[in-house]
Design a protein around this motif. Structure first.
Motif, PDB file in Angstrom:
ATOM      1  N   GLY A  30       0.707  -1.228   0.122  1.00  0.00           N
ATOM      2  CA  GLY A  30       0.001  -0.001  -0.124  1.00  0.00           C
ATOM      3  C   GLY A  30       0.722   1.158   0.057  1.00  0.00           C
ATOM      4  N   GLY A  31       1.945   1.383   0.931  1.00  0.00           N
ATOM      5  CA  GLY A  31       2.915   2.468   0.704  1.00  0.00           C
ATOM      6  C   GLY A  31       3.576   2.519  -0.787  1.00  0.00           C
ATOM      7  N   VAL A  32       3.847   1.721  -1.285  1.00  0.00           N
ATOM      8  CA  VAL A  32       4.478   1.691  -2.622  1.00  0.00           C
ATOM      9  C   VAL A  32       3.531   2.273  -3.451  1.00  0.00           C
ATOM     10  CG1 VAL A  32       5.574   0.257  -4.537  1.00  0.00           C
ATOM     11  CG2 VAL A  32       6.284   0.075  -2.218  1.00  0.00           C
ATOM     12  N   LEU A  33       2.246   1.810  -3.360  1.00  0.00           N
ATOM     13  CA  LEU A  33       1.217   2.323  -4.490  1.00  0.00           C
ATOM     14  C   LEU A  33       0.934   3.800  -4.149  1.00  0.00           C
ATOM     15  CD1 LEU A  33      -1.189  -0.727  -4.506  1.00  0.00           C
ATOM     16  CD2 LEU A  33       0.344   0.067  -6.165  1.00  0.00           C
ATOM     17  N   LEU A  34       1.103   4.101  -2.884  1.00  0.00           N
ATOM     18  CA  LEU A  34       0.935   5.728  -2.632  1.00  0.00           C
ATOM     19  C   LEU A  34       1.643   6.409  -3.124  1.00  0.00           C
ATOM     20  CD1 LEU A  34      -0.916   5.333   0.939  1.00  0.00           C
ATOM     21  CD2 LEU A  34      -2.043   6.085  -0.955  1.00  0.00           C
ATOM     22  N   ILE A  35       3.198   5.999  -3.072  1.00  0.00           N
ATOM     23  CA  ILE A  35       4.480   6.764  -3.321  1.00  0.00           C
ATOM     24  C   ILE A  35       4.094   7.124  -4.903  1.00  0.00           C
ATOM     25  CG2 ILE A  35       6.797   6.919  -3.632  1.00  0.00           C
ATOM     26  CD1 ILE A  35       6.747   5.662  -0.831  1.00  0.00           C
ATOM     27  N   LYS A  40       3.225  10.348  -9.683  1.00  0.00           N
ATOM     28  CA  LYS A  40       2.303  10.642 -10.917  1.00  0.00           C
ATOM     29  C   LYS A  40       1.685  11.886 -11.112  1.00  0.00           C
ATOM     30  CE  LYS A  40       1.881   6.133 -12.607  1.00  0.00           C
ATOM     31  NZ  LYS A  40       1.015   4.899 -13.064  1.00  0.00           N
ATOM     32  N   LEU A  41       0.971  12.169  -9.717  1.00  0.00           N
ATOM     33  CA  LEU A  41       0.424  13.253  -9.575  1.00  0.00           C
ATOM     34  C   LEU A  41       1.247  14.705  -9.781  1.00  0.00           C
ATOM     35  CD1 LEU A  41      -2.210  12.549  -6.819  1.00  0.00           C
ATOM     36  CD2 LEU A  41      -2.483  13.190  -9.032  1.00  0.00           C
TER      37      LEU A  41
END
Length: 50
Positions: A30-35, A40-41
């Motif tokens: 989950g942390g990797v996906l959030l980073i 990207k944003l």
């Protein structure tokens, strides 16, 4: 009777270890996906026109 209690404690300990490992893996993923999504944003911020 004592053997039944020992087997129950053994099963509960194994379950706690398994759930702990699953929790750690899910947290890291989950942390990797959030980073990645945050990066990207930030990269796409320059393409926004108002």
């Amino acid at each position: 009777m004592e053997e039944k209690t020992y087997k129950m404690m053994n099963g509960a300990g194994a379950l706690n270890i398994v759930l702990g490992v699953i929790g750690i893996v899910a947290g890291v993923a989950g942390g990797v996906l959030l980073i990645v999504s945050g990066a990207k944003l930030l990269l796409g911020k320059t393409k926004i026109l108002f």
